[in-house]
Design a protein around this motif. Structure first.
Motif, PDB file in Angstrom:
ATOM      1  N   THR A   1       3.115  -1.699  -7.007  1.00 47.49           N
ATOM      2  CA  THR A   1       4.404  -0.950  -7.073  1.00 47.49           C
ATOM      3  C   THR A   1       4.658  -0.071  -5.863  1.00 47.49           C
ATOM      4  N   LEU A   2       3.626   0.510  -5.296  1.00 49.82           N
ATOM      5  CA  LEU A   2       3.782   1.088  -3.940  1.00 49.82           C
ATOM      6  C   LEU A   2       4.149   0.272  -2.768  1.00 49.82           C
ATOM      7  N   ALA A   3       3.585  -0.773  -2.878  1.00 51.54           N
ATOM      8  CA  ALA A   3       4.131  -2.029  -1.945  1.00 51.54           C
ATOM      9  C   ALA A   3       5.660  -2.370  -2.079  1.00 51.54           C
ATOM     10  N   ASP A   4       6.003  -2.619  -3.452  1.00 52.44           N
ATOM     11  CA  ASP A   4       7.076  -2.908  -3.527  1.00 52.44           C
ATOM     12  C   ASP A   4       8.252  -1.891  -3.291  1.00 52.44           C
ATOM     13  N   ASP A   5       7.756  -0.589  -3.363  1.00 52.05           N
ATOM     14  CA  ASP A   5       8.736   0.568  -3.083  1.00 52.05           C
ATOM     15  C   ASP A   5       8.860   0.785  -1.677  1.00 52.05           C
ATOM     16  N   ALA A   6       7.936   0.557  -1.033  1.00 53.81           N
ATOM     17  CA  ALA A   6       7.908   0.482   0.463  1.00 53.81           C
ATOM     18  C   ALA A   6       8.758  -0.554   1.236  1.00 53.81           C
ATOM     19  N   ALA A   7       8.614  -1.851   0.595  1.00 50.62           N
ATOM     20  CA  ALA A   7       9.373  -2.933   0.815  1.00 50.62           C
ATOM     21  C   ALA A   7      10.816  -2.598   0.749  1.00 50.62           C
ATOM     22  N   ASN A   8      10.990  -2.092  -0.424  1.00 51.12           N
ATOM     23  CA  ASN A   8      12.566  -1.808  -0.917  1.00 51.12           C
ATOM     24  C   ASN A   8      13.083  -0.692   0.171  1.00 51.12           C
ATOM     25  N   GLU A   9      12.154   0.171   0.338  1.00 49.91           N
ATOM     26  CA  GLU A   9      12.609   1.252   1.497  1.00 49.91           C
ATOM     27  C   GLU A   9      13.089   0.897   2.654  1.00 49.91           C
TER      28      GLU A   9
END
Length: 410
Positions: free
Chosen positions: A325-333
């Motif tokens: 989830t943190l990795a996906d949030d960072a990629a989305n950011e």
């Protein structure tokens, strides 16, 4: 002569009474039409272009811009500087100061865009670093989760094996009990066999007139002994016993006596083995029960290990979910910053184009104000091309930002 009365000219007009609620028709007011605008000469175009820039439109009201546009043809801008009167010079100097100040807004917009781009670049660097860190963390947690899952699967297999071990130990206990019962029954049967069949044949106590019974009993004894003898001995002993049991003990037949004695020893030895088995039953039974208990204890321990492994696997899987989830949030950011970067680049390019346009207009205006040769039509056209290029650049940048934003959402 008296003056004649004109009846129709001086009599009061008849008033018509209107119905209640009826509206009085208002006289049509003539529509105001603005006077036609005369076509301004080309040498007015730089000043008019400056007046039409967004910055000038924001600072000067329409009436003021219209006033300046109306005064331009009479400003002497197209004449030599020395031939202008005082009011013309003051008018043009005022326009020069105002036009020069128009650059400040564009320069501030450029500086702001550059600062925003620099800040965004720093933010992008941090986000890219965050993406790398969170992705690496997710990969590490995935490896841990996979290892925990493998351990849990092995624990499940171990529990299944302990169940099989319990079943095997319990079957061995049951088989041993059945074997013990069989040994007891066989000892009892052999005891009866020796007392009722072997001994009468050995002592020749069956009367001679019952030779059929004697022959039948002799055959039964031979067959019974053959079942407990080693392989390969039963046939020869069976025949020898049937011959030996036909002799009387007083006949002193050594072969017959030796055959009967050998058979008797075999039976005694077999009974001794059975007795040993029966006596060792308790010990063997205790060992079997202990094996069942040990198998059950191992099953309990294996089940506990399985539960612990499952809990660790679930915890690792939850940690992996958080890391993903943190990795996906960072990629989305990171993806969300791309349209912003495109927008800021477009804003900077637009501000630079607008500043270049304003500076071009100012340069042409100042050349005319200083009495230099009048701006050529090519220079004016170049200024208009700068405007068109700025508009086209802004539209292209807006389309690229929209496309990148759409791609990021996908």
């Amino acid at each position: 002569m008296g003056a004649k009365r004109v009846a129709g000219s001086q009599s009061p007009k008849r008033r018509t009474k209107q119905k209640k609620g009826a509206k009085v028709q208002e006289s049509a007011t003539p529509e105001h039409r603005s006077p036609p605008v005369a076509t301004l000469p080309d040498w007015c175009m730089p000043a008019l272009g400056l007046l039409e820039t967004p910055v000038a439109a924001a600072e000067l009201p329409v009436s003021c811009r219209d006033m300046v546009a109306a005064m331009l043809p009479k400003s002497g801008l197209n004449s030599e500087a020395g031939g202008r009167h005082l009011y013309q010079r003051q008018f043009l100097e005022g326009l020069s100061e105002h036009f020069t100040g128009l650059q400040t807004g564009h320069q501030a917009a450029i500086a702001m865009a550059q600062d925003s781009i620099a800040a965004l670049a720093s933010e992008q660097t941090e986000v890219v670093s965050k993406v790398g860190v969170t992705k690496q963390r997710a990969d590490e947690m995935r490896a841990v989760r996979d290892a925990k899952h493998e351990t849990w699967k092995k624990a499940v297999d171990a529990v299944a094996e302990t169940g099989k071990a319990i079943t095997t130990a319990q079957e061995q206990v049951k088989n041993h009990e059945a074997e013990h019962k069989c040994s007891q029954d066989l000892v009892e049967q052999l005891g009866q066999f020796m007392a009722t069949k072997f001994v009468p044949l050995k002592e020749f106590s069956i009367p001679g007139n019952q030779w059929r019974l004697r022959a039948k009993t002799s055959k039964e004894v031979a067959n019974t002994l053959a079942s407990i003898l080693p392989v390969g001995v039963e046939d020869s002993l069976r025949d020898a016993l049937q011959v030996a049991f036909r002799r009387r003990p007083a006949e002193n037949e050594s072969f017959a006596a030796m055959t009967i004695e050998y058979a008797e020893k075999l039976i005694s030895k077999h009974l001794a083995c059975l007795d040993e088995k029966i006596k060792s039953f308790e010990t063997t039974a205790q060992a079997g029960a202990a094996a069942v208990t040990a198998a059950k204890e191992a099953a309990v321990e294996a089940k506990k290990h399985q539960d612990d492994a499952e809990n660790e696997y679930i915890a690792a899987d939850n940690q992996l979910l958080e890391a993903d989830t943190l990795a996906d949030d960072a990629a989305n950011e990171e993806n969300q910053l791309k349209p912003r970067a495109a927008e800021l680049a477009a804003a900077l390019e637009k501000a630079e184009a607008e500043l270049a346009q304003v500076q071009s207009f100012i340069a042409n205006f100042e050349a005319l104000r200083e009495g230099l040769p009048a701006a050529s039509a090519a220079e004016v056209t170049a200024g208009e091309e700068v405007t068109d290029q700025s508009t086209a650049t802004e539209a292209t940048a807006r389309e690229e930002a929209t496309a990148q934003s759409t791609g990021g959402e996908r």
